[in-house]
Design a protein around this motif. Sequence first.
Motif, PDB file in Angstrom:
ATOM      1  N   THR A 186       0.830  -1.198   0.000  1.00  0.00           N
ATOM      2  CA  THR A 186       0.000   0.000   0.000  1.00  0.00           C
ATOM      3  C   THR A 186       0.870   1.256   0.000  1.00  0.00           C
ATOM      4  N   ALA A 187       0.237   2.390  -0.280  1.00  0.00           N
ATOM      5  CA  ALA A 187       0.950   3.668  -0.223  1.00  0.00           C
ATOM      6  C   ALA A 187       1.483   3.915   1.182  1.00  0.00           C
ATOM      7  N   GLU A 188       0.721   3.530   2.176  1.00  0.00           N
ATOM      8  CA  GLU A 188       1.150   3.730   3.566  1.00  0.00           C
ATOM      9  C   GLU A 188       2.387   2.900   3.877  1.00  0.00           C
ATOM     10  N   GLU A 189       2.474   1.703   3.327  1.00  0.00           N
ATOM     11  CA  GLU A 189       3.641   0.861   3.569  1.00  0.00           C
ATOM     12  C   GLU A 189       4.886   1.419   2.875  1.00  0.00           C
ATOM     13  N   VAL A 190       4.717   1.965   1.680  1.00  0.00           N
ATOM     14  CA  VAL A 190       5.847   2.622   1.012  1.00  0.00           C
ATOM     15  C   VAL A 190       6.335   3.790   1.850  1.00  0.00           C
ATOM     16  N   GLN A 191       5.402   4.573   2.373  1.00  0.00           N
ATOM     17  CA  GLN A 191       5.773   5.709   3.217  1.00  0.00           C
ATOM     18  C   GLN A 191       6.502   5.238   4.474  1.00  0.00           C
ATOM     19  N   ALA A 192       6.038   4.145   5.078  1.00  0.00           N
ATOM     20  CA  ALA A 192       6.673   3.625   6.293  1.00  0.00           C
ATOM     21  C   ALA A 192       8.094   3.158   6.013  1.00  0.00           C
ATOM     22  N   VAL A 193       8.312   2.498   4.869  1.00  0.00           N
ATOM     23  CA  VAL A 193       9.658   2.070   4.494  1.00  0.00           C
ATOM     24  C   VAL A 193      10.576   3.274   4.353  1.00  0.00           C
ATOM     25  N   CYS A 194      10.101   4.311   3.673  1.00  0.00           N
ATOM     26  CA  CYS A 194      10.945   5.479   3.432  1.00  0.00           C
ATOM     27  C   CYS A 194      11.237   6.239   4.721  1.00  0.00           C
ATOM     28  N   ARG A 225      11.688   4.773   7.573  1.00  0.00           N
ATOM     29  CA  ARG A 225      12.751   4.003   8.221  1.00  0.00           C
ATOM     30  C   ARG A 225      14.102   4.307   7.572  1.00  0.00           C
ATOM     31  N   VAL A 226      14.124   4.500   6.267  1.00  0.00           N
ATOM     32  CA  VAL A 226      15.384   4.702   5.558  1.00  0.00           C
ATOM     33  C   VAL A 226      15.881   6.139   5.672  1.00  0.00           C
ATOM     34  N   PHE A 227      14.978   7.105   5.489  1.00  0.00           N
ATOM     35  CA  PHE A 227      15.388   8.504   5.375  1.00  0.00           C
ATOM     36  C   PHE A 227      15.038   9.359   6.597  1.00  0.00           C
ATOM     37  N   GLY A 228      14.403   8.757   7.599  1.00  0.00           N
ATOM     38  CA  GLY A 228      14.077   9.493   8.812  1.00  0.00           C
ATOM     39  C   GLY A 228      12.583   9.687   8.981  1.00  0.00           C
ATOM     40  N   SER A 229      12.169   9.955  10.210  1.00  0.00           N
ATOM     41  CA  SER A 229      10.744  10.016  10.545  1.00  0.00           C
ATOM     42  C   SER A 229      10.002  11.142   9.851  1.00  0.00           C
ATOM     43  N   ASP A 230      10.733  12.142   9.364  1.00  0.00           N
ATOM     44  CA  ASP A 230      10.084  13.261   8.675  1.00  0.00           C
ATOM     45  C   ASP A 230      10.032  13.074   7.163  1.00  0.00           C
ATOM     46  N   ALA A 231      10.535  11.977   6.670  1.00  0.00           N
ATOM     47  CA  ALA A 231      10.571  11.756   5.223  1.00  0.00           C
ATOM     48  C   ALA A 231       9.160  11.732   4.648  1.00  0.00           C
ATOM     49  N   ARG A 232       9.027  12.349   3.471  1.00  0.00           N
ATOM     50  CA  ARG A 232       7.725  12.398   2.805  1.00  0.00           C
ATOM     51  C   ARG A 232       7.876  11.907   1.364  1.00  0.00           C
ATOM     52  N   VAL A 233       7.120  10.877   1.029  1.00  0.00           N
ATOM     53  CA  VAL A 233       7.152  10.340  -0.329  1.00  0.00           C
ATOM     54  C   VAL A 233       6.294  11.208  -1.229  1.00  0.00           C
ATOM     55  N   ASN A 265       9.932  -9.802  -7.752  1.00  0.00           N
ATOM     56  CA  ASN A 265       9.753  -8.774  -6.738  1.00  0.00           C
ATOM     57  C   ASN A 265       8.812  -7.679  -7.243  1.00  0.00           C
ATOM     58  N   ASN A 266       8.245  -6.920  -6.306  1.00  0.00           N
ATOM     59  CA  ASN A 266       7.552  -5.680  -6.667  1.00  0.00           C
ATOM     60  C   ASN A 266       8.578  -4.557  -6.618  1.00  0.00           C
ATOM     61  N   THR A 267       8.640  -3.763  -7.680  1.00  0.00           N
ATOM     62  CA  THR A 267       9.665  -2.738  -7.804  1.00  0.00           C
ATOM     63  C   THR A 267       9.020  -1.386  -8.047  1.00  0.00           C
ATOM     64  N   TYR A 268       9.435  -0.376  -7.272  1.00  0.00           N
ATOM     65  CA  TYR A 268       8.856   0.962  -7.344  1.00  0.00           C
ATOM     66  C   TYR A 268       9.955   2.002  -7.549  1.00  0.00           C
ATOM     67  N   ARG A 269       9.670   2.957  -8.399  1.00  0.00           N
ATOM     68  CA  ARG A 269      10.503   4.159  -8.510  1.00  0.00           C
ATOM     69  C   ARG A 269       9.892   5.188  -7.574  1.00  0.00           C
ATOM     70  N   VAL A 270      10.667   5.583  -6.555  1.00  0.00           N
ATOM     71  CA  VAL A 270      10.126   6.406  -5.468  1.00  0.00           C
ATOM     72  C   VAL A 270      10.861   7.744  -5.397  1.00  0.00           C
ATOM     73  N   ALA A 271      10.102   8.813  -5.397  1.00  0.00           N
ATOM     74  CA  ALA A 271      10.656  10.153  -5.200  1.00  0.00           C
ATOM     75  C   ALA A 271      10.340  10.596  -3.781  1.00  0.00           C
ATOM     76  N   VAL A 272      11.377  10.997  -3.050  1.00  0.00           N
ATOM     77  CA  VAL A 272      11.237  11.432  -1.654  1.00  0.00           C
ATOM     78  C   VAL A 272      11.615  12.898  -1.574  1.00  0.00           C
ATOM     79  N   ALA A 273      10.802  13.681  -0.929  1.00  0.00           N
ATOM     80  CA  ALA A 273      11.062  15.121  -0.796  1.00  0.00           C
ATOM     81  C   ALA A 273      12.432  15.336  -0.161  1.00  0.00           C
ATOM     82  N   GLY A 274      13.224  16.225  -0.758  1.00  0.00           N
ATOM     83  CA  GLY A 274      14.550  16.537  -0.226  1.00  0.00           C
ATOM     84  C   GLY A 274      15.662  15.673  -0.772  1.00  0.00           C
ATOM     85  N   GLN A 275      15.330  14.566  -1.438  1.00  0.00           N
ATOM     86  CA  GLN A 275      16.342  13.704  -2.059  1.00  0.00           C
ATOM     87  C   GLN A 275      16.560  14.147  -3.504  1.00  0.00           C
TER      88      GLN A 275
END
Length: 328
Positions: A18-26, A28-36, A48-58
Amino acid sequence: MDFRPVERASQAFQQSVTAEEVQAVCRRVFGSDARVVSAVELGSGMYNNTYRVAVAGQERPVILRIAPEPGRQFRSERELMRNEYASLPYLAVISPLLPRVIAADWSHEVIGRDWMVQSLLDGVPAPERLGDYPRTLWPAFFRQMGAIARQVHAVRGPRFGPVTGPGYGTWSEAVVASLEDIAADLDSAGLDAADVRKVAAVAGHHHAVLDEVTEPRMTLGDFWTLNAMLHGSTPEPVITGVFDTDRTCWADPASDWTIRMAKAKTDEREAFWDSYGPLDQSAAAVWRARIYEARHLGAIRLERHRLGKADAVHESYGAMAALLAELS
């Protein structure tokens, strides 16, 4: 978040998170304030399921790969992502071509599946770019494929089998165990595995021929055009990346999927051998190649079943019967 998963049937092997799970993964990786900002699932992979993910500030998007749920994995494909991660120190010879691992998590604390975040490779997937070139330039691409395979196959290992194990002291033990795992997977899928077991029995009976291979070498297991990136603007094809190295194994290089594909047709891919070098054409090597082809066919049957291609599953039995006739 702009979340765009691939739509699949509920019974399909691959299932998006889910979108929420992608956000939770990010987070964990980029910090609690990370926003997808966006997460777009890429549909080219079949495991595998593979996603291209853009994270604010990256500065650049990243690739998030999520393994199937443990209960959905075949014995012969168990924990492939962990196998890829463990193989990276042995793939230093091609490290400039590989994505960088930013984070990997096998804890299942965030989601109930293994996942890995990797850097986004430069370039364009080879299947999308190669056709832009005239076929007269395609040999340059396959020549680079041969050079990459040759580099990888030169890496020596401690024992036969997957990088994460189980390990085997002889090549015949590894081959027979692999065939038995495929047969067990076919059983669990409700498919006839008798022909695969016959191949395992032949391999075990003629183990001395397999055991002429005494030195474990690194094999990529799935490297061909689908797992390569090409430069987007060079006048001839230039490989800029290699990805999805989760099926690495210590093996006989001649058993690698790459070798099978290079031998499959007489066309531009013949340039592969210009850089890779000639194969052993002895009677023993030809016999071993038939065993390897049978193992490939068993794995292909499983994949076709996973993709719901019933007609293709049926066709695999005829191909296997022809191989068994040559092995008998």
